[in-house]
Design an enzyme around this catalytic site. Structure first.
Site, PDB file in Angstrom:
ATOM      1  N   ASP A 143       0.859  -1.181   0.000  1.00 23.48           N
ATOM      2  CA  ASP A 143       0.000   0.000   0.000  1.00 23.48           C
ATOM      3  C   ASP A 143       0.897   1.234   0.000  1.00 23.48           C
ATOM      4  O   ASP A 143       2.045   1.186   0.442  1.00 23.48           O
ATOM      5  CB  ASP A 143      -0.866   0.027   1.265  1.00 23.48           C
ATOM      6  N   HIS A 219       5.135  -7.275  -0.468  1.00 17.81           N
ATOM      7  CA  HIS A 219       5.028  -8.571  -1.138  1.00 17.81           C
ATOM      8  C   HIS A 219       5.824  -8.561  -2.442  1.00 17.81           C
ATOM      9  O   HIS A 219       6.301  -7.515  -2.889  1.00 17.81           O
ATOM     10  CB  HIS A 219       3.558  -8.879  -1.436  1.00 17.81           C
ATOM     11  N   SER A 330       7.583   3.419   5.266  1.00 15.03           N
ATOM     12  CA  SER A 330       8.805   3.842   4.593  1.00 15.03           C
ATOM     13  C   SER A 330       8.600   3.899   3.095  1.00 15.03           C
ATOM     14  O   SER A 330       7.556   4.348   2.639  1.00 15.03           O
ATOM     15  CB  SER A 330       9.955   2.907   4.954  1.00 15.03           C
TER      16      SER A 330
END
Length: 361
Positions: A143, A219, A330
């Site tokens: 995200d 991911h 981050s």
């Protein structure tokens, strides 16, 4: 009848040490920069284009004087402290309200389930919350917010519009071909050309900023094989868009973990960039990785190969597979090789979620 007044030397009263001065000035300047970032955000919301103003060397040095690595380690330890059951809901509710966290997507919505802040930050999502796009070849690994994307040109990569960093400084020296099992590119005139292994291909990049309220795991963005890890100890400056617009080569200053390997079109890399309070970068299949450790010195890097006598191929990753996690929020930087007809399906500044398409052929 006069009373004697005993005084101590001024040097004993005010024993200011260089460390204290640096912390005070650096912390004050960091606060000032936060205020400047807030003003820029307000101008952007009103549709006013803000001219780029890069930090000078002394401004960067002053910012670096803040002991962000030490503070991040302290924050990490604080996150591990188990909260009393009665305190969990108020603390987590404040965080949810501040950063706009959507707990309806969490696999466990009950706030009392999370024993400490670390568990709350690393919460898992419901399986149906992030469907993985099967049509496009590259998906978003996390995200976040798209800061920049496009072709790499002249060995320079844009971290935000108009502000660049060196490709070679970011990735480090070329990895030996013995560790990479795809075809060797002919010697080129630049570092960028050496990364392109197939004739007619180009090098592309995409920068995704994870805010504190975003899902903190990342991911695999495609089907690829990870053959090498390079860890750069460094600073832990903020990587929010305001600071990224202000400090040139910010991502090269900060601590980062570079994973390199190959996919069906050649070279592929994913880099997790650390930031303030994000001293912990975890890669699930790499148990030897320890970030923000006092034993590492800045300006160096540490290499590790996943190719061995027992494993000739490296670590295979499937699109959407769990890869790692941050402690707070981050930046993820993708740099990869693809044919010239590769197209991004993005807009700079847009919000994106893990599993959504980044681009395709």
């Amino acid at each position: 009848d006069r009373k004697k007044l005993h005084t101590a030397p001024v040097g004993q009263v005010f024993r200011l040490r260089p460390f204290h001065v640096l912390v005070a000035t650096g912390g004050g300047y960091a606060g000032y920069r936060k205020y400047e970032d807030y003003k820029l955000q307000q101008l952007e919301k009103r549709g006013i284009e803000v001219p780029v103003r890069l930090a000078s060397e002394w401004e960067v040095a002053l910012y670096k004087s803040v002991p962000t690595r030490l503070l991040s380690r302290a924050w990490g330890r604080l996150n591990q402290v188990e909260l009393p059951t009665w305190l969990r809901k108020p603390v987590y509710s404040l965080y949810i309200w501040t950063f706009g966290v959507n707990m309806k997507e969490a696999a466990v919505e009950d706030l009392h389930h999370y024993r400490n802040l670390s568990e709350f930050f690393r919460r898992k999502l419901k399986p149906q919350a992030r469907p993985v796009c099967c049509v496009h070849s590259v998906i978003s690994p996390s995200d976040g917010k798209i800061l920049n994307f496009g072709q790499v040109k002249n060995c320079e990569v844009e971290q935000v519009k108009g502000v660049t960093y060196s490709l070679e400084s970011f990735l480090g020296p070329r990895i030996s071909t013995e560790e990479m099992h795809f075809s060797q590119a002919p010697p080129g005139n630049s570092f960028q050309q050496q990364l392109v292994t197939k004739e007619g291909n180009e090098l592309y990049h995409c920068v995704i900023y994870l805010a504190p309220g975003d899902y903190h795991c990342f991911h695999s963005p495609t089907d690829w094989t990870v053959s090498h890890r390079r860890h750069f100890p460094g600073s832990l400056m903020s990587v929010n868009p305001g600071v990224a617009r202000w400090i040139k080569e910010l991502f090269c200053h900060n601590e980062r973990v570079v994973l390199t390997g190959d996919w069906k079109h050649g070279f592929f890399s994913l880099t997790a960039v650390g930031a303030t309070n994000v001293g912990s970068i975890r890669i699930y299949f790499d148990q030897d990785l320890h970030t923000n450790s006092p034993s590492y010195s800045k300006g160096s890097y540490n290499d590790f190969s996943f190719i061995s006598n027992n494993n000739k191929e490296g670590i295979p990753m499937r699109k959407g597979e769990h890869l790692g996690e941050f402690n707070l929020g981050s930046t993820i930087v993708l740099i990869f090789e693809a044919p010239k007809d590769f197209k991004f399906n993005l807009k700079a500044g847009q919000k994106i979620r893990f599993g959504e398409a980044l681009g395709s052929l």
